[in-house]
Design an enzyme around this catalytic site. Structure first.
Site, PDB file in Angstrom:
ATOM      1  N   ALA A   1       0.726  -1.205   0.051  1.00  0.00           N
ATOM      2  CA  ALA A   1      -0.034   0.138  -0.080  1.00  0.00           C
ATOM      3  C   ALA A   1       0.847   1.289   0.025  1.00  0.00           C
ATOM      4  O   ALA A   1       0.353   2.325  -0.538  1.00  0.00           O
ATOM      5  CB  ALA A   1      -1.049  -0.122   1.069  1.00  0.00           C
ATOM      6  N   ASP A   2       2.218   1.160   0.397  1.00  0.00           N
ATOM      7  CA  ASP A   2       2.854   2.392   0.547  1.00  0.00           C
ATOM      8  C   ASP A   2       4.444   1.999   0.014  1.00  0.00           C
ATOM      9  O   ASP A   2       5.384   2.019   0.952  1.00  0.00           O
ATOM     10  CB  ASP A   2       2.849   3.168   1.742  1.00  0.00           C
ATOM     11  CG  ASP A   2       3.621   4.181   2.006  1.00  0.00           C
ATOM     12  OD1 ASP A   2       3.698   4.922   1.086  1.00  0.00           O
ATOM     13  OD2 ASP A   2       4.086   4.623   3.162  1.00  0.00           O
ATOM     14  N   LEU A   3       4.757   1.602  -1.112  1.00  0.00           N
ATOM     15  CA  LEU A   3       6.057   1.284  -1.656  1.00  0.00           C
ATOM     16  C   LEU A   3       6.772   2.691  -2.064  1.00  0.00           C
ATOM     17  O   LEU A   3       6.318   3.444  -2.855  1.00  0.00           O
ATOM     18  CB  LEU A   3       5.748   0.441  -3.023  1.00  0.00           C
ATOM     19  CG  LEU A   3       6.854   0.059  -3.771  1.00  0.00           C
ATOM     20  CD1 LEU A   3       7.662  -1.004  -2.632  1.00  0.00           C
ATOM     21  CD2 LEU A   3       6.817  -0.629  -5.103  1.00  0.00           C
TER      22      LEU A   3
ATOM     23  N   ASN B   1      10.404   2.120   2.834  1.00  0.00           N
ATOM     24  CA  ASN B   1      10.018   0.835   3.275  1.00  0.00           C
ATOM     25  C   ASN B   1      10.961  -0.352   2.279  1.00  0.00           C
ATOM     26  O   ASN B   1      10.360  -1.441   2.608  1.00  0.00           O
ATOM     27  CB  ASN B   1       8.621   0.694   2.773  1.00  0.00           C
ATOM     28  CG  ASN B   1       7.742   1.452   3.942  1.00  0.00           C
ATOM     29  OD1 ASN B   1       8.123   1.497   5.156  1.00  0.00           O
ATOM     30  ND2 ASN B   1       6.601   2.081   3.414  1.00  0.00           N
TER      31      ASN B   1
END
Length: 251
Positions: free
Chosen positions: A177-179, A183
């Site tokens: 969801a938050d590449l 991360n």
């Protein structure tokens, strides 16, 4: 593809419940996990809390009987954080963010994808809302892709490895969801993806895969990767990244 159905029966899942919530844990990593494990003050009192950061993630490094771990308290981001803070609307135990991420991490581990080993997840319910926490093993000697970029260590070779990493997850139908560059972790044992809050398994499609990659591209831009111009960035970083991605996706 429904994430919970895809990972409905993790191999080593154990559940402990009480009147206020529940703990889901992997008994092969630690045979006993209870409420104090999710309390940073508990570890601080034991002298087992090495670092803690605020911000949205609420991350603490804890030294547990199962080894060095990361304790993350779920917090909202954006404007809604002012109203809700760390509270989420209750819609069932299996739909809590912590339980969903626990099961997704176990499903990915079964596919031998490079993710942190998950230890335990918790939710605590109060009426219509709940709060949640997750414990994973810390990846030793790791730093983020964002740190590599700011230190001038993001080159074509590393970019290609990042593309290969993204393709491995996309081939497995994993949507992050938050590449972003924060991360992606780089360690002596290889590259890893972390923080799968709201991530899920999806039917492989080019549209969401490309949208995922564009999110990563925007994060690199925000960190100054294109300071010398977009054309230079594309040639030096993005083209090698996409070469690694396409080669692995089509393998």
């Amino acid at each position: 593809m429904n994430q919970n159905r895809a990972a409905a029966a993790p191999m080593h899942e154990q559940l402990r419940q009480d009147a206020k919530g529940a703990i889901l844990f992997d008994a092969t990593v630690s045979p006993q996990v209870d409420g104090p494990w999710f309390d940073a003050d508990h570890w601080r009192a034991l002298g087992a809390l090495s670092t803690q950061s605020g911000g949205r993630g609420g991350v603490a490094i804890i030294h547990t009987p199962a080894g060095e771990c990361v304790l993350r308290h779920y917090r909202r981001g954006g404007m809604v954080a002012r109203l809700m803070g760390d509270r989420y609307l209750w819609s069932g135990a299996d739909r809590t963010r912590s339980f969903q991420e626990f099961r997704l991490l176990q499903a990915m581990a079964k596919q031998q994808l490079p993710v942190p080993q998950v230890l335990a997840a918790q939710y605590r319910r109060a009426g219509l809302y709940y709060q949640a926490d997750l414990i994973t093993r810390r990846i030793a000697d790791a730093h983020t892709l964002a740190e590599s970029l700011t230190q001038g260590r993001l080159d074509a070779e590393l970019a290609r490895e990042v593309g290969t990493l993204a393709a491995r997850f996309h081939r497995a139908g994993v949507w992050h969801a938050d590449l972003n560059a924060h991360n992606v972790l780089i360690a002596p044992t290889g590259l890893y993806l972390v923080d799968f809050d709201r991530g899920r398994l999806r039917t492989p499609e080019q549209s969401w895969r490309m949208a995922n990659l564009q999110r990563l591209r925007r994060s690199l831009f925000k960190l100054g990767a294109a300071a010398q111009g977009e054309a230079v960035f594309d040639q030096a970083i993005w083209t090698p990244l996409m070469d690694g991605y396409e080669e692995t996706l089509g393998a």
